[in-house]
Design a protein around this motif. Structure first.
Motif, short mmCIF file in Angstrom:
data_model
loop_
_atom_site.label_atom_id
_atom_site.label_comp_id
_atom_site.label_asym_id
_atom_site.label_seq_id
_atom_site.Cartn_x
_atom_site.Cartn_y
_atom_site.Cartn_z
N ARG A 23 0.86 -1.18 0.00
CA ARG A 23 0.00 0.00 0.00
C ARG A 23 0.90 1.23 0.00
O ARG A 23 1.92 1.26 0.69
CB ARG A 23 -0.90 0.00 1.23
CG ARG A 23 -1.94 1.13 1.25
CD ARG A 23 -2.73 1.09 2.55
NE ARG A 23 -3.54 -0.09 2.65
CZ ARG A 23 -4.82 -0.17 2.25
NH1 ARG A 23 -5.40 0.88 1.72
NH2 ARG A 23 -5.50 -1.28 2.39
N LEU A 68 -3.49 0.50 -3.66
CA LEU A 68 -3.05 -0.86 -3.38
C LEU A 68 -2.31 -1.37 -4.60
O LEU A 68 -2.81 -1.25 -5.73
CB LEU A 68 -4.26 -1.75 -3.09
CG LEU A 68 -4.00 -3.15 -2.54
CD1 LEU A 68 -3.30 -3.08 -1.19
CD2 LEU A 68 -5.32 -3.91 -2.42
N ALA A 88 -6.10 -1.23 -6.87
CA ALA A 88 -7.30 -0.50 -6.46
C ALA A 88 -6.91 0.84 -5.86
O ALA A 88 -5.79 1.02 -5.37
CB ALA A 88 -8.10 -1.31 -5.43
N PRO A 90 -8.53 2.29 -2.93
CA PRO A 90 -9.57 1.83 -1.99
C PRO A 90 -10.52 2.92 -1.52
O PRO A 90 -11.70 2.64 -1.29
CB PRO A 90 -8.74 1.27 -0.82
CG PRO A 90 -7.40 0.98 -1.38
CD PRO A 90 -7.17 1.99 -2.46
N ASP A 91 -10.03 4.14 -1.37
CA ASP A 91 -10.88 5.20 -0.83
C ASP A 91 -11.67 5.95 -1.90
O ASP A 91 -12.46 6.84 -1.58
CB ASP A 91 -10.04 6.21 -0.05
CG ASP A 91 -9.32 5.56 1.13
OD1 ASP A 91 -9.90 4.62 1.73
OD2 ASP A 91 -8.19 5.97 1.44
N LEU A 93 -13.26 4.35 -5.19
CA LEU A 93 -13.51 3.32 -6.18
C LEU A 93 -14.22 3.91 -7.39
O LEU A 93 -15.00 4.86 -7.27
CB LEU A 93 -14.35 2.20 -5.59
CG LEU A 93 -13.70 1.43 -4.43
CD1 LEU A 93 -14.69 0.42 -3.85
CD2 LEU A 93 -12.43 0.73 -4.88
#
Length: 374
Positions: A23, A68, A88, A90-91, A93
């Motif tokens: 990450r 990620l 991704a 993540p926060d 999408l």
């Protein structure tokens, strides 16, 4: 210790980790091209990491985003272009897809994608592909490396500049067509790109090489088609363990569909590995042992004497179904120098591995001559 011939022990139910996850935070954006965005990601364990995202799959990361990463091949310095790959944001999408299509590629992997196939039921071209029985004698140039593509095109267009050329990308290398900066640069010149198998992101999507070739002929109206794997090549130093074996299988598809198969030989006097000097064992295996329908193998005329002798010796063992033709190369060097992409194979450019690119261009010239002949 097991004795020779003892079957290996069964693999455990838990194979262990296969992905090196990291990450990090995006600190800078780099180059971008069709559905690809370079960036620098600060990763606590690894420092600044060069990464690549495909926005149609993961969204468009921005500076400051946490991302990620899959750093598995990057950490081993394997052939991913030196990139870690964004899995991704993540926060943030991306929105849900709302386009048509029911073909799943990258099937049952965490990043499987849905696309609309040219051969899919209920689509514009389904009936055309369903009714098509052959490609009508279309010349098809098959090569085992993606780096041959622009050189093949140089040979076609130096010979017959008005010919429509399509590209069928197989899934032996990169799966996203967007990974290829070559395709981005050639977008205005090709009749279109068809991604087949698990590869995706072309102008058209197809399930198999066979329907990809039919689409090239009957949907894109190509006069000539080129087939190679995407960028990258998997090899193990064994006679059969390389992704270019699929070039022979592509030749079989061309033969079944009534095309005229032209083999772009991998010829080099610059590769430091003996198995790739002269005619690479990849070409000899794929065309000589896998392609059963016959392939016309093209050799540039007037190679340097020592290399020409080695090539002749290497091709002496080819089966009768694979005729060898020697093609004059006048004007091909000028055409190669004019292609809109940087020619590179295994890190070597046109000057460093001239024979390789000349052989691909000669194959394109021969295919063009077939296309314009009665």
């Amino acid at each position: 210790m097991t004795s020779p011939g003892t079957p290996p022990s069964p693999r455990p139910d838990d194979p262990g980790p296969r992905v090196r996850w990291r990450r990090g935070q995006v600190t800078a954006l780099g180059r971008s091209w069709r559905d690809a965005q370079e960036m620098t990601v600060a990763v606590p364990q690894d420092g600044d990491v060069r990464a690549l995202a495909h926005p149609s799959v993961v969204g468009s990361p921005q500076v400051g985003d946490d991302v990620l990463l899959n750093t598995t091949a990057w950490a081993q310095r394997l052939g991913t272009g030196g990139y870690a790959l964004v899995i991704a944001v993540p926060d943030r999408l991306p929105p849900d897809p709302n386009g048509p299509g029911h073909l799943v590629k990258g099937r049952y992997t965490p990043l499987q994608v849905t696309v609309q196939g040219v051969d899919e039921q209920g689509t514009e071209h389904h009936q055309v592909i369903a009714d098509a029985e052959d490609v009508g004698g279309m010349p098809v140039v098959v090569a085992d490396l993606h780096s041959a593509l622009p050189a093949v095109l140089a040979g076609v267009w130096a010979t017959a500049p008005r010919l429509r050329v399509a590209y069928v990308m197989t899934d032996g290398g990169a799966l996203p067509a967007a990974f290829s900066r070559t395709l981005d640069a050639l977008a205005g010149s090709l009749a279109g790109v068809v991604t087949v198998g698990q590869a995706f992101g072309g102008d058209l999507e197809a399930v198999t090489v066979h329907t990809g070739l039919l689409a090239a002929r009957h949907v894109l109206r190509a006069d000539v088609t080129v087939v190679t794997q995407g960028p990258g090549n998997l090899g193990t130093g064994t006679p059969w363990g390389f992704s270019g074996v699929a070039a022979g299988e592509a030749c079989n598809a061309v033969a079944v569909l009534g095309g005229r198969t032209v083999g772009a030989l991998r010829i080099s006097d610059a590769d430091p590995r003996p198995r790739h000097r002269g005619v690479s064992h990849h070409s000899l295996t794929a065309f000589g042992r896998v392609a059963l329908g016959g392939v016309t193998l093209v050799v540039p005329a007037r190679l340097p004497a020592e290399l020409a002798e080695q090539v002749e010796e290497d091709l002496a063992g080819q089966p009768d179904r694979n005729p060898v033709v020697r093609v004059e190369t006048g004007g091909l060097d000028k055409a190669l120098a004019a292609v809109p992409v940087r020619l590179s194979t295994m890190g070597r450019g046109l000057a460093e591995d001239h024979a390789y690119f000349l052989a691909a261009a000669a194959a394109g010239r021969h295919a063009a001559s077939l296309a314009v002949s009665p």
